[in-house]
Design a protein around this motif. Structure first.
Motif, PDB file in Angstrom:
ATOM      1  N   LEU A  36     -21.457  -4.980  -6.835  1.00 37.47           N
ATOM      2  CA  LEU A  36     -19.964  -5.144  -7.189  1.00 37.47           C
ATOM      3  C   LEU A  36     -19.622  -3.755  -6.884  1.00 37.47           C
ATOM      4  O   LEU A  36     -18.214  -3.557  -7.098  1.00 37.47           O
ATOM      5  CB  LEU A  36     -20.198  -5.392  -8.587  1.00 37.47           C
ATOM      6  N   THR A  37     -20.120  -2.219  -7.942  1.00 35.49           N
ATOM      7  CA  THR A  37     -19.277  -1.151  -7.606  1.00 35.49           C
ATOM      8  C   THR A  37     -19.497  -0.675  -6.352  1.00 35.49           C
ATOM      9  O   THR A  37     -18.907   0.398  -5.484  1.00 35.49           O
ATOM     10  CB  THR A  37     -20.315  -0.204  -8.893  1.00 35.49           C
ATOM     11  N   TYR A  38     -19.957  -0.998  -5.284  1.00 31.33           N
ATOM     12  CA  TYR A  38     -20.230  -0.585  -3.833  1.00 31.33           C
ATOM     13  C   TYR A  38     -18.391  -1.243  -3.318  1.00 31.33           C
ATOM     14  O   TYR A  38     -18.169  -0.673  -2.561  1.00 31.33           O
ATOM     15  CB  TYR A  38     -21.413  -1.499  -3.085  1.00 31.33           C
ATOM     16  N   HIS A  39     -17.914  -2.081  -4.120  1.00 31.48           N
ATOM     17  CA  HIS A  39     -16.851  -2.640  -3.798  1.00 31.48           C
ATOM     18  C   HIS A  39     -15.706  -2.697  -4.188  1.00 31.48           C
ATOM     19  O   HIS A  39     -14.471  -2.343  -3.825  1.00 31.48           O
ATOM     20  CB  HIS A  39     -16.699  -4.516  -4.022  1.00 31.48           C
ATOM     21  N   VAL A  40     -15.741  -0.816  -4.871  1.00 31.12           N
ATOM     22  CA  VAL A  40     -15.162   0.243  -6.218  1.00 31.12           C
ATOM     23  C   VAL A  40     -14.948   1.294  -5.382  1.00 31.12           C
ATOM     24  O   VAL A  40     -16.223   2.139  -4.849  1.00 31.12           O
ATOM     25  CB  VAL A  40     -15.625  -0.174  -7.388  1.00 31.12           C
ATOM     26  N   VAL A  41     -13.718   1.515  -5.319  1.00 38.25           N
ATOM     27  CA  VAL A  41     -13.328   3.052  -4.775  1.00 38.25           C
ATOM     28  C   VAL A  41     -12.854   3.884  -5.800  1.00 38.25           C
ATOM     29  O   VAL A  41     -11.540   3.500  -6.262  1.00 38.25           O
ATOM     30  CB  VAL A  41     -12.668   3.581  -3.642  1.00 38.25           C
ATOM     31  N   ALA A  42     -13.114   5.031  -6.494  1.00 37.65           N
ATOM     32  CA  ALA A  42     -12.298   5.850  -7.071  1.00 37.65           C
ATOM     33  C   ALA A  42     -11.209   6.579  -6.623  1.00 37.65           C
ATOM     34  O   ALA A  42     -11.016   7.488  -5.627  1.00 37.65           O
ATOM     35  CB  ALA A  42     -12.877   7.330  -8.067  1.00 37.65           C
ATOM     36  N   GLY A  43      -9.807   5.554  -7.486  1.00 34.62           N
ATOM     37  CA  GLY A  43      -9.108   6.295  -7.080  1.00 34.62           C
ATOM     38  C   GLY A  43      -7.828   5.100  -6.627  1.00 34.62           C
ATOM     39  O   GLY A  43      -8.343   4.116  -6.703  1.00 34.62           O
ATOM     40  N   ASN A  44      -6.678   5.625  -6.011  1.00 31.56           N
ATOM     41  CA  ASN A  44      -5.703   4.443  -5.547  1.00 31.56           C
ATOM     42  C   ASN A  44      -5.204   4.651  -4.355  1.00 31.56           C
ATOM     43  O   ASN A  44      -4.623   5.275  -3.532  1.00 31.56           O
ATOM     44  CB  ASN A  44      -3.891   4.588  -6.525  1.00 31.56           C
ATOM     45  N   TYR A  45      -5.833   3.412  -3.809  1.00 33.33           N
ATOM     46  CA  TYR A  45      -5.624   3.912  -2.312  1.00 33.33           C
ATOM     47  C   TYR A  45      -4.702   2.344  -1.500  1.00 33.33           C
ATOM     48  O   TYR A  45      -4.931   1.080  -1.853  1.00 33.33           O
ATOM     49  CB  TYR A  45      -6.775   4.290  -1.712  1.00 33.33           C
ATOM     50  N   LYS A  46      -3.333   2.905  -0.644  1.00 29.36           N
ATOM     51  CA  LYS A  46      -2.848   1.847  -0.280  1.00 29.36           C
ATOM     52  C   LYS A  46      -3.355   1.838   1.081  1.00 29.36           C
ATOM     53  O   LYS A  46      -4.076   2.823   1.725  1.00 29.36           O
ATOM     54  CB  LYS A  46      -1.136   2.155  -0.588  1.00 29.36           C
ATOM     55  N   ALA A  47      -3.062   1.121   1.797  1.00 28.93           N
ATOM     56  CA  ALA A  47      -3.028   0.642   3.561  1.00 28.93           C
ATOM     57  C   ALA A  47      -2.731   1.217   3.998  1.00 28.93           C
ATOM     58  O   ALA A  47      -3.765   2.013   5.072  1.00 28.93           O
ATOM     59  CB  ALA A  47      -2.287  -1.010   3.653  1.00 28.93           C
TER      60      ALA A  47
ATOM     61  N   ALA B 266      -8.500   8.599  -0.178  1.00 24.75           N
ATOM     62  CA  ALA B 266      -6.686   8.136  -0.678  1.00 24.75           C
ATOM     63  C   ALA B 266      -5.894   8.077   0.521  1.00 24.75           C
ATOM     64  O   ALA B 266      -5.597   6.608   0.789  1.00 24.75           O
ATOM     65  CB  ALA B 266      -6.663   8.511  -1.616  1.00 24.75           C
ATOM     66  N   LEU B 267      -5.806   9.052   0.971  1.00 21.72           N
ATOM     67  CA  LEU B 267      -4.487   8.656   2.273  1.00 21.72           C
ATOM     68  C   LEU B 267      -5.232   7.529   3.565  1.00 21.72           C
ATOM     69  O   LEU B 267      -4.609   7.318   3.856  1.00 21.72           O
ATOM     70  CB  LEU B 267      -4.524  10.203   3.169  1.00 21.72           C
ATOM     71  N   LEU B 268      -6.212   7.628   3.346  1.00 12.42           N
ATOM     72  CA  LEU B 268      -6.657   6.815   4.656  1.00 12.42           C
ATOM     73  C   LEU B 268      -7.043   5.420   3.976  1.00 12.42           C
ATOM     74  O   LEU B 268      -6.528   4.401   4.852  1.00 12.42           O
ATOM     75  CB  LEU B 268      -8.276   7.088   5.086  1.00 12.42           C
ATOM     76  N   LEU B 269      -7.440   5.156   3.171  1.00  9.63           N
ATOM     77  CA  LEU B 269      -7.569   3.765   2.311  1.00  9.63           C
ATOM     78  C   LEU B 269      -6.030   3.307   2.343  1.00  9.63           C
ATOM     79  O   LEU B 269      -5.742   1.812   3.040  1.00  9.63           O
ATOM     80  CB  LEU B 269      -8.456   3.687   1.454  1.00  9.63           C
ATOM     81  N   GLY B 270      -4.603   4.465   1.880  1.00 14.64           N
ATOM     82  CA  GLY B 270      -4.061   3.248   2.517  1.00 14.64           C
ATOM     83  C   GLY B 270      -3.525   3.074   3.693  1.00 14.64           C
ATOM     84  O   GLY B 270      -1.858   2.059   3.750  1.00 14.64           O
ATOM     85  N   GLY B 271      -3.322   4.006   4.107  1.00 10.88           N
ATOM     86  CA  GLY B 271      -2.555   3.702   5.772  1.00 10.88           C
ATOM     87  C   GLY B 271      -3.710   1.938   6.166  1.00 10.88           C
ATOM     88  O   GLY B 271      -2.869   1.220   7.354  1.00 10.88           O
ATOM     89  N   VAL B 272      -4.898   2.570   6.523  1.00 10.68           N
ATOM     90  CA  VAL B 272      -5.734   1.141   6.736  1.00 10.68           C
ATOM     91  C   VAL B 272      -4.893  -0.255   6.013  1.00 10.68           C
ATOM     92  O   VAL B 272      -4.721  -1.438   7.095  1.00 10.68           O
ATOM     93  CB  VAL B 272      -7.043   1.362   7.013  1.00 10.68           C
ATOM     94  N   LEU B 273      -5.074  -0.432   4.579  1.00 10.05           N
ATOM     95  CA  LEU B 273      -4.266  -1.477   3.561  1.00 10.05           C
ATOM     96  C   LEU B 273      -3.090  -1.636   4.151  1.00 10.05           C
ATOM     97  O   LEU B 273      -2.752  -2.975   5.210  1.00 10.05           O
ATOM     98  CB  LEU B 273      -4.691  -1.826   2.525  1.00 10.05           C
ATOM     99  N   SER B 274      -1.801  -0.831   4.901  1.00 15.05           N
ATOM    100  CA  SER B 274      -0.910  -1.043   5.226  1.00 15.05           C
ATOM    101  C   SER B 274      -0.724  -1.639   6.028  1.00 15.05           C
ATOM    102  O   SER B 274       0.404  -2.736   6.525  1.00 15.05           O
ATOM    103  CB  SER B 274       0.180   0.385   5.490  1.00 15.05           C
TER     104      SER B 274
END
Length: 192
Positions: A115-126, A8-16
């Motif tokens: 489609l589900t390959y495009h979805v990750v469980a959790g709320n990950y910010k850039a 989650a932390l990783l995804l959020g950073g990338v997107l930011s």
């Protein structure tokens, strides 16, 4: 749990990071098509992921696919979900007739897997995604709802997703709030 938090932390950073560079890219290349959020809204005021996508004409193909795969109820659920949402232009990059074939009832299982390959469980910010990439020596593996993985990395200031087949997609818009998660627009459909 630790791995999920880290993801989650990783995804959020990338997107930011991607969000910060989006305006710069648009200013440098006005001919390049970009998906833009119409207004900034907080997640508590936002519709669900499906509602947000349905309200943006750049996601009409994705919405049609979600309906054909009968995933509307799931993506309207509590979540939270992070969706790497292909734009209409991303779907147009697929070989001719791919989308129309995938929308046929007999291909529902294949469409659902994509489609589900495009979805990750959790709320990950850039910002979290970017941090996770940096904290993991330049790449971070993300497990999708479909079960396969995506690898997030950086190319300059852009976040790149590499799919199971080696294809890549660039995140072109980040942190679009939804009541049950967040959407990040991507420029290419990723494949499991």
């Amino acid at each position: 749990m630790k791995k999920l938090l880290f993801t989650a932390l990783l995804l959020g950073g990338v997107l930011s990071v991607q969000a910060c560079t989006e305006k710069e890219k648009k200013d440098n290349n006005p001919a390049e098509t970009k998906v833009e959020a119409e207004k900034v809204i907080t997640s508590k005021d936002a519709p669900t992921i499906v509602g947000v996508a349905a309200g943006n004409e750049n996601f009409s193909t994705l919405v049609a696919a979600v309906k054909a795969a009968e995933l509307v109820e799931t993506l309207n659920g509590d979540g939270p979900f992070t969706v790497f949402a292909p734009t209409n232009a991303a779907f147009e990059k697929l070989p001719e007739n791919t989308v129309s074939d995938l929308l046929k009832p007999e291909n529902k299982d294949t469409l659902t897997a994509i489609l589900t390959y495009h979805v990750v469980a959790g709320n990950y910010k850039a910002a979290d995604v970017v941090k996770a990439i940096k904290d993991n020596n330049g790449s971070f593996t993300i497990t999708t709802v479909q079960g396969a993985t995506l690898t997030a990395s950086m190319d300059g200031e852009n976040v790149i997703l590499t799919d199971a087949k080696g294809g890549t997609s660039t995140i072109i818009m980040t942190d679009v709030a939804a009541a049950n998660g967040v959407i990040h627009a991507i420029d290419t459909v990723v494949m499991p």
